[in-house]
Design a protein around this motif. Structure first.
Motif, mmCIF file in Angstrom:
data_model
loop_
_atom_site.group_PDB
_atom_site.id
_atom_site.type_symbol
_atom_site.label_atom_id
_atom_site.label_comp_id
_atom_site.label_asym_id
_atom_site.label_seq_id
_atom_site.Cartn_x
_atom_site.Cartn_y
_atom_site.Cartn_z
ATOM 1 N N LEU C 6 0.838 -1.192 0.000
ATOM 2 C CA LEU C 6 0.000 0.000 0.000
ATOM 3 C C LEU C 6 0.881 1.254 0.000
ATOM 4 C CD1 LEU C 6 -2.753 1.331 0.167
ATOM 5 C CD2 LEU C 6 -2.601 1.165 2.646
ATOM 6 N N GLY C 7 1.910 1.197 0.853
ATOM 7 C CA GLY C 7 2.828 2.334 0.928
ATOM 8 C C GLY C 7 3.490 2.594 -0.408
ATOM 9 N N ALA C 8 3.932 1.508 -1.048
ATOM 10 C CA ALA C 8 4.595 1.658 -2.342
ATOM 11 C C ALA C 8 3.632 2.260 -3.352
ATOM 12 C CB ALA C 8 5.072 0.286 -2.820
ATOM 13 N N ARG C 9 2.356 1.795 -3.321
ATOM 14 C CA ARG C 9 1.398 2.312 -4.282
ATOM 15 C C ARG C 9 1.108 3.783 -4.021
ATOM 16 N NH1 ARG C 9 -4.429 0.307 -4.683
ATOM 17 N NH2 ARG C 9 -4.554 2.389 -3.826
ATOM 18 N N LEU C 10 0.965 4.115 -2.736
ATOM 19 C CA LEU C 10 0.717 5.515 -2.393
ATOM 20 C C LEU C 10 1.863 6.392 -2.868
ATOM 21 C CD1 LEU C 10 -0.790 5.355 1.194
ATOM 22 C CD2 LEU C 10 -1.873 6.198 -0.878
ATOM 23 N N ALA C 11 3.089 5.913 -2.675
ATOM 24 C CA ALA C 11 4.251 6.707 -3.074
ATOM 25 C C ALA C 11 4.218 6.972 -4.571
ATOM 26 C CB ALA C 11 5.528 5.973 -2.696
ATOM 27 N N LEU C 12 3.779 5.970 -5.339
ATOM 28 C CA LEU C 12 3.830 6.113 -6.795
ATOM 29 C C LEU C 12 2.670 6.933 -7.335
ATOM 30 C CD1 LEU C 12 4.975 2.537 -7.794
ATOM 31 C CD2 LEU C 12 6.255 4.658 -8.031
ATOM 32 N N THR C 13 1.515 6.876 -6.638
ATOM 33 C CA THR C 13 0.330 7.486 -7.236
ATOM 34 C C THR C 13 -0.149 8.735 -6.517
ATOM 35 O OG1 THR C 13 -1.043 6.003 -5.931
ATOM 36 C CG2 THR C 13 -0.508 5.311 -8.163
ATOM 37 N N ALA C 14 0.135 8.851 -5.203
ATOM 38 C CA ALA C 14 -0.529 9.897 -4.425
ATOM 39 C C ALA C 14 -0.158 11.288 -4.907
ATOM 40 C CB ALA C 14 -0.200 9.738 -2.955
ATOM 41 N N ASN C 15 1.123 11.537 -5.083
ATOM 42 C CA ASN C 15 1.533 12.888 -5.443
ATOM 43 C C ASN C 15 2.729 12.801 -6.383
ATOM 44 O OD1 ASN C 15 2.407 15.482 -5.605
ATOM 45 N ND2 ASN C 15 2.106 15.937 -3.444
ATOM 46 N N ARG C 16 2.422 12.901 -7.657
ATOM 47 C CA ARG C 16 3.476 12.738 -8.668
ATOM 48 C C ARG C 16 4.579 13.772 -8.522
ATOM 49 N NH1 ARG C 16 1.019 9.496 -12.671
ATOM 50 N NH2 ARG C 16 1.010 7.571 -11.509
ATOM 51 N N MET C 17 4.159 15.012 -8.258
ATOM 52 C CA MET C 17 5.141 16.099 -8.158
ATOM 53 C C MET C 17 6.154 15.803 -7.062
ATOM 54 S SD MET C 17 5.279 18.299 -10.286
ATOM 55 C CE MET C 17 6.445 19.347 -9.402
ATOM 56 N N ARG C 18 5.610 15.329 -5.941
ATOM 57 C CA ARG C 18 6.468 15.045 -4.804
ATOM 58 C C ARG C 18 7.429 13.917 -5.163
ATOM 59 N NH1 ARG C 18 7.144 12.357 -0.090
ATOM 60 N NH2 ARG C 18 5.766 10.661 -0.635
ATOM 61 N N LEU C 19 6.889 12.917 -5.835
ATOM 62 C CA LEU C 19 7.723 11.776 -6.206
ATOM 63 C C LEU C 19 8.869 12.242 -7.101
ATOM 64 C CD1 LEU C 19 7.926 8.660 -6.021
ATOM 65 C CD2 LEU C 19 6.780 8.603 -8.225
#
Lengths: 225, 174, 770
Positions: C6-19
């Protein structure tokens, strides 16, 4: 009707593909309290932002005392906002790092007043709005109602011609909301200040001299003189 | 709740006989208090006397005689006036407002305009009451608040109805 | 779904700019780390390359027991200078089938030249004539990469017709020099420097994974609210960090690969560095590849610990966080330990347990203390700022005061860089050897452009030709002679070379012209060269006034006698200047001697210098160096260290500035609503921009001042304890001031880079959304 203070003519404004304003026109007379009503997404706040010179419409005219706001530069509009307008918003009206009195003094300091005189006048206004006791507290340390009254004090302290209030009671219970409205309208009437009020609460709108109802980015109904 | 105007409105949609009229009324507006058969005929009689309806025909369909009534031009004028004028902002307005909306939709009138007119009426009333609150004593203020909250409730209903007019029209047309 | 996924998915999808921002920041960090780690191995790679082409001579110690190759290869290296760059020419005469050095597929035949790419370019260009005597012959090929120390080395093999038997014969190539290990101070400084570089890098990784903290806080708090356990929340946060860490590491690896070439140009080697030599050792590479993602994961977990412990972790109340004064304790105690050590260092020298403990503990505490004290100092800076008039100052002061720890976090990286830089700069003078200062001494007697050739001349130079070179102002010829002391008898058995005294033979007036000094030439024909600048030290010399001394010929036999004049004036050019080497300067009219050295005063232009070299015979041409080149060559090791330190400081400042820009930009974005309100109120953007600048500048200044003071005290104590220089090494206040200035400028520029964000963020849309 007197010569209007603020006029909007056939405003259109889109955010991306979605139109927020589609041909809205409205006048605000000096000293008049105008309520903008309408469902969410009807363009109330956008119209308010256009009238206040925060947003510039894609087309149409916004006039303030004969000046075309939509043609002014960003800097001149900023200057006008700090000299002639006051603002109360639903959330985050107050700068969180500053105390109540510093928040209220902000418009005066922007106008170039000395810190001491600005804060003295700010304190008077806080007393007048019955929140003198929170003068040294920060936004996070007071209740929502106190915060909004501080925001009202800030909106009025520099003696603006128009106060723009966007859902000023939106986050308050009805009694606190009423108190804020009583104080805002009472002080505005005393000074002859116009108010442009965005709200979805009829009881708040009832403080206005005139209500206009927006639907799909244009005026659907006008009630009152 | 104005039964005569409501019946008149139903008759404008299409001419009906007394029983048909009662059934239509009960279906839309009489969930809690259905019309008594006698009330239908006495009201029709009064409307006929005032010249708002006329007997448009009788048919005998294996049963008792059925007299069909239709709206006169005078009746239509009376209805137009009713739709155009908002109700005074009094308590318990909902049934009549609802009847107006349904009948306006069924008779092809602009239901949104009916609602807007009513909204304006309410807003003006609220503004006046709010103005009265200024400088009033607390007991008076509490009384005014009571009225204001009720008007606000009506207004909210008006807003909700206005937002759902399309769907209501479709359901009525079924 | 497991929390990690879930964490990995959130990192990839939640906020592209931040990523994207996080990935870029981590990539930068990783690329930087890899480059820094590759720098030291690149030096070793260069040494290996030099070793690989070293000649193992037949009959030398290394070749003991080996049979000499049947094909005779004789080789003689000459080292010179071309336009300020070292030039190495290997003259070789080889029979076919002999051992080949790396980089050659065959030896050049007589009259042929095989040169390095850079030298080949010169030989093919319009300046080829300048090298005609030094690299004679026509170019037939280039030396391949394995045979060169660096891509820009000037190196050539020149085929000659045949060497005599005295020229060493090649057994093979590839012998290892035993090299002197780097001085201890340098090794300590290198470790400190590495630490100083690493710290801001770690800060940058931690900062990057903390971007958009409040939106992350809210998300995690929402997850906690619907029932995620603290462990699950930590796992989610950790996975988010890990994902950005992995992406960033991959990006950094790619960036390092692509930027390796340009980065090589920055390393302090005149011959350049091959890109493939800039390669971190495998263990370090693995440590970075594993460590950075782990660090990102850990910092992700740590950043969210407030939320992890409570579902209501996100509070709206603006708590007043006052920095506590205990934060000064580590800094003060660290400095106290260093002072105690300085005072007692004779009792507790380094190497004894108390000495070493105090040094390491004190130094470490001071370094950590600078970071720990930052919030208190920021708060102080903020309060001082609050006294200034002006709205921007008040706004900035209040922001700092509201959360001094946050504003300290912005500048901590830079402050650490500054501290370590200051420490390193204090070390640099220790590395400057006394020989280097001797070379510099020359500069006070002749101009930097003066060409001086070494001794041992096989062929007489054409002085007239030298004189004719445009830009040459004066030529002085010097020779040597060996004099025996008075009363020396050749058959008493003593070796004349031992007892003889060297004197310089040359014209005083020519020397006066070359040095453009007023010399007492009219007062005599023989002059005494002062040894140290003090005349009385020469009084013990047997070459006294009026004595009759013998003159040795090249076979060491007294061939003639010379009576020294009754008066020998002092020549105000000391021996240590490097210009004169004997005890006396004797006029050639008294003592004929073969010219062995030239002192050619030129206008200092590179063209003039090369034209002078071009008209000299080979030996003189190779040995001819301008004074400036001598000074540079003498100080090359020190200059190399200094350049390395400077590059390190600049890179660390860059990393620190990047970290600061990221933090500032994030802080601006996080405050979007407050900014939008201020814009709506009609606050001019310039006031807001100035606020952002002041908000960083004030804590920066207060921290810089204290950091420099701490670094000065720490360096003074440390140098006093570790160096043997009795007079003490002066503290480099100038460099410190310059570094501090650079740091402040870097901070302001980095902050200024975030300013466009202020107007982009302060949009009214932000007023709507909560």
């Amino acid at each position: 009707m007197m010569e209007p203070l603020l006029t909007a003519r056939d405003l259109h404004l889109s955010f991306g593909a979605s139109p927020a304003l589609a041909g809205a026109s409205v006048d605000v007379a000096p000293g008049e309290i105008l309520a903008l009503l309408g469902p969410s997404g009807s363009g109330k706040s956008t119209l308010l932002h256009c009238l206040a010179g925060i947003l510039v419409p894609d087309s149409g005219e916004v006039g303030y005392r004969g000046i075309r706001l939509d043609r002014l530069s960003d800097d001149l509009r900023s200057e006008l906002r700090r000299s002639d307008f006051g603002f109360v918003f639903q959330f985050g009206s107050l700068v969180p790092e500053l105390s109540a009195v510093e928040n209220v003094a902000l418009p005066l300091r922007l106008a170039g007043h000395k810190r001491r005189t600005a804060e003295a006048r700010a304190l008077e206004w806080l007393e007048r709005l019955e929140v003198g006791e929170v003068a040294r507290k920060r936004a996070g340390e007071m209740s929502g109602g106190q915060g909004q009254r501080v925001a009202v004090a800030r909106a009025l302290v520099a003696g603006p011609r128009v106060v723009f209030a966007d859902e000023p009671t939106g986050a308050l219970d009805s009694l606190n909301g009423e108190l804020v409205m009583d104080l805002l309208v009472g002080a505005a009437r005393e000074q002859g200040t116009s108010i442009v009020l965005v709200t979805h609460e009829p009881r708040v709108a009832a403080y206005a001299d005139r209500e206009v109802v927006l639907r799909d980015g244009a005026l659907a109904l006008t009630v009152g003189a | 709740m104005s039964v005569p105007l409501t019946l008149l409105g139903l008759l404008q949609v299409r001419p009906r006989h007394g029983y048909d009229l009662k059934r239509a009324y009960d279906a839309h507006f009489g969930h809690d208090r259905p019309l008594k058969p006698g009330q239908v005929y006495s009201t029709l009689g009064r409307l006929e006397r005032d010249g708002f309806v006329v007997v448009s025909g009788t048919d005998r369909d294996g049963g008792p005689d059925r007299t069909t009534y239709a709206v006169t031009a005078e009746g239509v004028t009376d209805l137009d006036r009713w739709f155009a004028e908002p109700e005074g902002p009094a308590a318990y307005l909902q049934p009549v407002l609802f009847a107006k909306v349904v009948l306006a939709l069924q008779s092809g009138r602009d239901a949104a305009q009916v609602l807007d007119a009513q909204r304006a009426e309410h807003l003006v009333a609220m503004r006046e009451l709010t103005a009265l609150k200024k400088d009033a004593d607390l007991d008076r203020v509490l009384g005014l608040d009571f009225a204001l909250f009720h008007l606000e409730a009506d207004l909210r209903w008006l807003e909700h109805t206005a937002a759902r007019l399309d769907r209501l029209g479709k359901e009525l047309a079924r | 779904m497991t929390p990690w996924l879930l964490g990995a998915r959130l990192a990839l999808t939640a906020n592209r700019m931040r990523l994207v921002a996080t990935t870029i920041a981590v990539s930068f960090t990783v690329a930087f780390l890899l480059a820094a780690m590759g720098a030291l191995p690149s030096r070793q790679a260069k040494l290996d390359r030099l070793d690989a082409r070293n000649v193992v001579q037949v009959d030398s110690q290394v070749a003991t027991g080996m049979t000499a190759p049947a094909a005779v290869v004789r080789l003689e290296s000459q080292v010179g200078t071309y336009r300020g760059r070292p030039l190495t020419v290997r003259f070789v005469s080889a029979e076919p089938g002999g051992p080949l050095p790396p980089g050659l597929t065959r030896y050049p035949r007589a009259g042929e030249v095989i040169a390095s790419p850079d030298l080949a370019d010169v030989l093919r260009g319009h300046r080829a004539g300048e090298l005609a005597t030094r690299v004679p012959g026509h170019l037939v090929g280039t030396v391949a990469e394995p045979g060169l120390a660096g891509p820009h080395e000037l190196y050539a093999y020149v085929g000659v017709a045949g060497f005599d038997h005295e020229t060493p014969q090649v057994q093979s190539y590839g012998s290892h020099y035993v090299r002197q290990p780097a001085p201890r101070e340098l090794r300590i400084a290198a470790w400190l420097g590495a630490l100083g570089l690493l710290l801001p890098v770690l800060v940058l990784v931690a900062t990057a994974t903390r971007l958009s903290a409040s939106s992350r806080d809210r998300r995690l708090a929402a997850l906690r609210l619907v029932g995620a356990t603290p462990k699950q929340a930590s796992a989610i946060a950790g996975a988010e960090g890990l994902v950005s860490g992995i992406l960033g590491t991959a990006g950094g690896l790619v960036a390092f690969w692509l930027l390796r070439g340009p980065a090589c140009a920055l390393l302090p080697f005149p011959e350049g560095v091959y890109a493939q030599d800039l390669m971190p050792p495998l263990t370090m590479l693995l440590a970075v590849l594993v460590g950075v993602p782990l660090l990102a994961a850990v910092s992700g977990v740590l950043a969210l610990r407030r939320v992890v412990t409570s579902p209501l972790g996100v509070r709206r109340t603006a708590r007043v966080k006052t920095a506590a004064w205990w934060r000064l304790a580590p800094l003060l105690s660290g400095l106290a330990m260093l002072i105690v050590l300085r005072v007692n260092h004779t009792a507790w020298p380094l190497g004894t347990p108390p000495g070493t403990t105090l040094l390491l503990l004190g130094g470490g505490l001071t370094l950590v203390g600078v970071a720990v004290a930052a919030p208190v100092l920021s708060q102080l800076g903020g309060r001082l700022l609050g006294r200034l008039p002006g709205l921007s100052a008040s706004l900035a002061a209040r922001r700092i005061d509201a959360d001094p720890t946050a504003s300290a976090r912005v500048v901590t990286g830079m402050v650490l860089v500054l501290f370590v830089s200051a420490w390193l700069l204090a070390f640099l003078p220790v590395l400057e050897s006394s020989r280097d200062s001797g070379e510099k001494e020359l500069l006070s007697y002749v101009s930097a452009g003066t060409v001086i050739t070494a001794s041992d001349v096989r062929k007489r130079p054409d002085l007239a030709a030298v004189q004719r070179v445009p830009g040459v102002r004066a030529v002085a010829v010097l020779g040597y002679a060996a004099l025996t002391p008075p009363g020396w008898v050749s058959d008493d058995g003593s070796d004349p070379a031992r007892t003889s005294h060297t004197v310089d033979v040359g014209s005083c007036t020519a020397l006066a012209r070359a040095t453009r000094r007023h010399l007492p030439c009219g007062q005599g024909t023989v002059f005494r060269v002062s040894v140290s600048g003090a005349p009385d030290t020469a009084s013990g010399s047997p070459l006294a006034e009026g004595e009759r001394v013998g003159v040795l010929d090249s076979q060491g036999v007294v061939a003639a006698h010379l009576v020294l004049p009754a008066r020998i004036p002092e020549l105000p050019i000391p021996a240590y200047s490097g210009l004169l080497q004997g005890e006396l300067l004797v006029d050639p009219a008294l003592l004929p001697a073969a010219p062995s050295r030239l002192v050619v005063t030129t206008d200092g232009r590179a063209d003039t210098v090369e034209n002078v070299r071009a008209v000299l015979p080979l030996d003189l041409a190779m040995s001819a160096q301008t004074v400036a080149e001598r000074v540079k060559a003498g100080a090359s090791v020190y200059l190399g260290y200094r350049r390395a330190v400077k590059i390190g400081i600049v890179l660390a400042l860059l990393v620190g500035a990047a970290s600061l820009a990221v933090t500032t930009a994030d802080a601006v974005a996080e405050r979007r609503r407050s900014l939008a309100t201020l814009v709506a109120l009609g606050t001019p953007l310039r006031v807001l921009r100035r606020t952002v600048l002041l908000q960083t500048a004030a804590p920066m200044l207060s921290n810089v001042v204290v950091t420099l003071a701490a670094a000065a005290m720490a360096s003074a104590c440390y140098l006093g304890v570790t160096t043997s220089v009795p007079t003490g090494v002066p503290l480099p206040w100038g460099s410190w001031a310059l570094t501090a200035l650079a740091a402040v400028v870097a901070v302001l520029l980095a902050t200024a880079a975030t300013l466009p964000l202020v107007s982009a963020v302060g949009r009214p849309e932000a007023l709507r959304a909560e």
